[in-house]
Design an enzyme around this catalytic site. Structure first.
Site, PDB file in Angstrom:
ATOM      1  N   CYS A 209     -13.377  50.052   8.847  1.00  0.00           N
ATOM      2  CA  CYS A 209     -13.702  48.661   9.154  1.00  0.00           C
ATOM      3  C   CYS A 209     -14.601  48.661  10.399  1.00  0.00           C
ATOM      4  O   CYS A 209     -14.803  49.700  11.041  1.00  0.00           O
ATOM      5  CB  CYS A 209     -12.420  47.893   9.460  1.00  0.00           C
TER       6      CYS A 209
ATOM      7  N   HIS B   1      -5.723  55.198  14.039  1.00  0.00           N
ATOM      8  CA  HIS B   1      -4.568  55.886  13.467  1.00  0.00           C
ATOM      9  C   HIS B   1      -4.976  56.749  12.275  1.00  0.00           C
ATOM     10  O   HIS B   1      -4.658  56.433  11.118  1.00  0.00           O
ATOM     11  CB  HIS B   1      -3.494  54.870  13.063  1.00  0.00           C
TER      12      HIS B   1
ATOM     13  N   HIS C  71      -6.524  49.554  19.203  1.00  0.00           N
ATOM     14  CA  HIS C  71      -5.361  48.685  18.953  1.00  0.00           C
ATOM     15  C   HIS C  71      -5.046  47.749  20.097  1.00  0.00           C
ATOM     16  O   HIS C  71      -4.187  46.881  19.963  1.00  0.00           O
ATOM     17  CB  HIS C  71      -4.134  49.552  18.648  1.00  0.00           C
TER      18      HIS C  71
ATOM     19  N   CYS D 148     -10.462  46.367  19.377  1.00  0.00           N
ATOM     20  CA  CYS D 148     -11.213  45.597  18.372  1.00  0.00           C
ATOM     21  C   CYS D 148     -11.275  44.134  18.814  1.00  0.00           C
ATOM     22  O   CYS D 148     -10.256  43.560  19.207  1.00  0.00           O
ATOM     23  CB  CYS D 148     -10.524  45.710  17.015  1.00  0.00           C
TER      24      CYS D 148
ATOM     25  N   GLU E 262      -0.511  48.012  18.426  1.00  0.00           N
ATOM     26  CA  GLU E 262      -1.135  46.683  18.557  1.00  0.00           C
ATOM     27  C   GLU E 262      -0.106  45.626  18.960  1.00  0.00           C
ATOM     28  O   GLU E 262      -0.359  44.800  19.853  1.00  0.00           O
ATOM     29  CB  GLU E 262      -1.807  46.289  17.238  1.00  0.00           C
TER      30      GLU E 262
ATOM     31  N   THR F  32      -2.788  42.242  13.087  1.00  0.00           N
ATOM     32  CA  THR F  32      -3.957  42.094  12.212  1.00  0.00           C
ATOM     33  C   THR F  32      -3.853  42.868  10.900  1.00  0.00           C
ATOM     34  O   THR F  32      -4.645  42.643   9.995  1.00  0.00           O
ATOM     35  CB  THR F  32      -5.218  42.608  12.941  1.00  0.00           C
TER      36      THR F  32
ATOM     37  N   SER G  25      -0.874  51.425   9.945  1.00  0.00           N
ATOM     38  CA  SER G  25      -0.190  50.268   9.363  1.00  0.00           C
ATOM     39  C   SER G  25      -0.904  49.785   8.115  1.00  0.00           C
ATOM     40  O   SER G  25      -0.286  49.544   7.076  1.00  0.00           O
ATOM     41  CB  SER G  25      -0.123  49.147  10.407  1.00  0.00           C
ATOM     42  N   ASN G  26      -2.233  49.650   8.187  1.00  0.00           N
ATOM     43  CA  ASN G  26      -2.904  49.052   7.027  1.00  0.00           C
ATOM     44  C   ASN G  26      -2.896  49.987   5.822  1.00  0.00           C
ATOM     45  O   ASN G  26      -2.857  49.526   4.684  1.00  0.00           O
ATOM     46  CB  ASN G  26      -4.299  48.532   7.416  1.00  0.00           C
TER      47      ASN G  26
ATOM     48  N   SER H 124      -8.916  53.135   8.824  1.00  0.00           N
ATOM     49  CA  SER H 124      -9.231  54.173   9.809  1.00  0.00           C
ATOM     50  C   SER H 124      -9.624  55.492   9.142  1.00  0.00           C
ATOM     51  O   SER H 124      -9.650  56.535   9.796  1.00  0.00           O
ATOM     52  CB  SER H 124      -8.010  54.390  10.719  1.00  0.00           C
TER      53      SER H 124
END
Ligand code: SF4
Length: 305
Positions: free
Chosen positions: A14, A43, A76, A98, A128, A164, A221-222, A264
């Site tokens: 991203c 991460h 983060h 970010c 984060e 996020t 996390s994502n 990431s």
């Protein structure tokens, strides 16, 4: 054995991750070692190992960093306490937080100024969430899931912010629960565009795939959410850091494989997986595109190319 591979788009890096990596890359090119980095810059194990090999030293406590050193804050975000400690130690800080995380910090600070109690929907212990919580710990409560809403105790009007990188659907459930209990709550859903698009793409791929592979590290996390989203959509899904973690037995009886990666993850980590699938008989590689992304964040002053 599989014959078709569906590639989720968007996937991978991203804008916030690209910026953080570009910043650390530029700092390592321009400055003599040591360069310290507070928390993993993003991460992802491969990205972090690559920077470590170039001399970056990753720390989880600013107190470990010698006074006056260069330090880079990760994408983060950090709490004000970390910023103050860095100032006390006269560290030379470059912050790669970010901008979409910074926005959540500002919302939290402003809400407290305006007299709200803050509910932060997020995962306790995630870098984060720790950073955002640190903006106003005495007025913020972390809510991990809808089941926790009943236990909340507030003294003021309620303001809701979120991490996020959460699951879009699970977060909607938590927010519904909060609104049921606090109908006047001010709600900011801060799940970012990249998280939303990657989850949407996974849902689209899951409609056709028998198996879905998510490339991403276990502390991303994502990436973890993408695997959960696929499972929620009824597809068997595995998260792997790279091709070496794939068990070929997963492909037995599978016609269509879906592939994606967290925000990431460098796209080059997908190449060996695609080549391996082709070697196993995949003849059709098809992108499944749900959105075009053209977000870019500027590098901090002095580091622009
Ligand atoms: Fe920023 Fe979203 Fe990327 Fe996190 S996942 S770095 S919030 S763009």
């Amino acid at each position: 054995m599989p014959h078709t591979l569906l590639l989720a788009e968007p996937r991978g890096f991203c804008a916030g991750v690209v910026r953080a990596i570009d910043v650390l890359d530029a700092v390592l090119d321009r400055e003599p070692p040591p360069v310290y980095v507070f928390h993993e810059i993003v991460h992802n194990r491969h990205v972090v190992d690559g920077f470590r090999a170039r001399g970056a030293i990753f720390v989880d406590d600013v107190a470990e960093v010698p006074e006056g050193s260069r330090i880079v804050f990760s994408a983060h975000g950090v709490s004000p306490a970390v910023v103050e400690e860095a100032e006390r130690r006269r560290l030379r800080v470059i912050d790669t937080t970010c901008p979409l995380v910074t926005k959540v910090h500002l919302e939290t600070k402003n809400a407290v100024k305006l007299g709200y109690d803050v509910l932060l929907v997020g995962h306790r212990g995630h870098d984060e969430t720790v950073g955002t919580y640190g903006e106003a710990p005495e007025r913020t409560q972390i809510v991990e899931d809808a089941g926790e809403v009943a236990d909340i105790e507030v003294e003021r009007p309620v303001f809701v912010v979120t991490q996020t990188t959460l699951s879009v659907n699970d977060t909607a459930d938590v927010i519904d629960e909060i609104r049921d209990r606090y109908p006047d709550a001010e709600v900011r859903n801060d799940i970012c565009y990249a998280t939303t698009n990657r989850q949407f793409a996974v849902r689209k791929v899951a409609e056709r795939a028998d198996l879905l592979l998510v490339v991403g590290s276990r502390n991303s996390s994502n990436s973890v959410r993408l695997r959960e989203v696929a499972e929620d959509a009824g597809v068997t899904a595995y998260r792997v850091d790279g091709v070496d973690e794939i068990d070929p037995a997963w492909y037995e009886g599978v016609d269509v494989v879906g592939l994606t990666s967290g925000a990431s993850v460098p796209d080059e980590l997908l190449e060996p997986i695609i080549e391996d699938l082709k070697a196993r008989g995949v003849t059709r590689v098809e992108p499944v595109v749900v959105a075009e992304e053209n977000v870019e964040f500027r590098l901090p002053q002095g580091l622009e190319e």
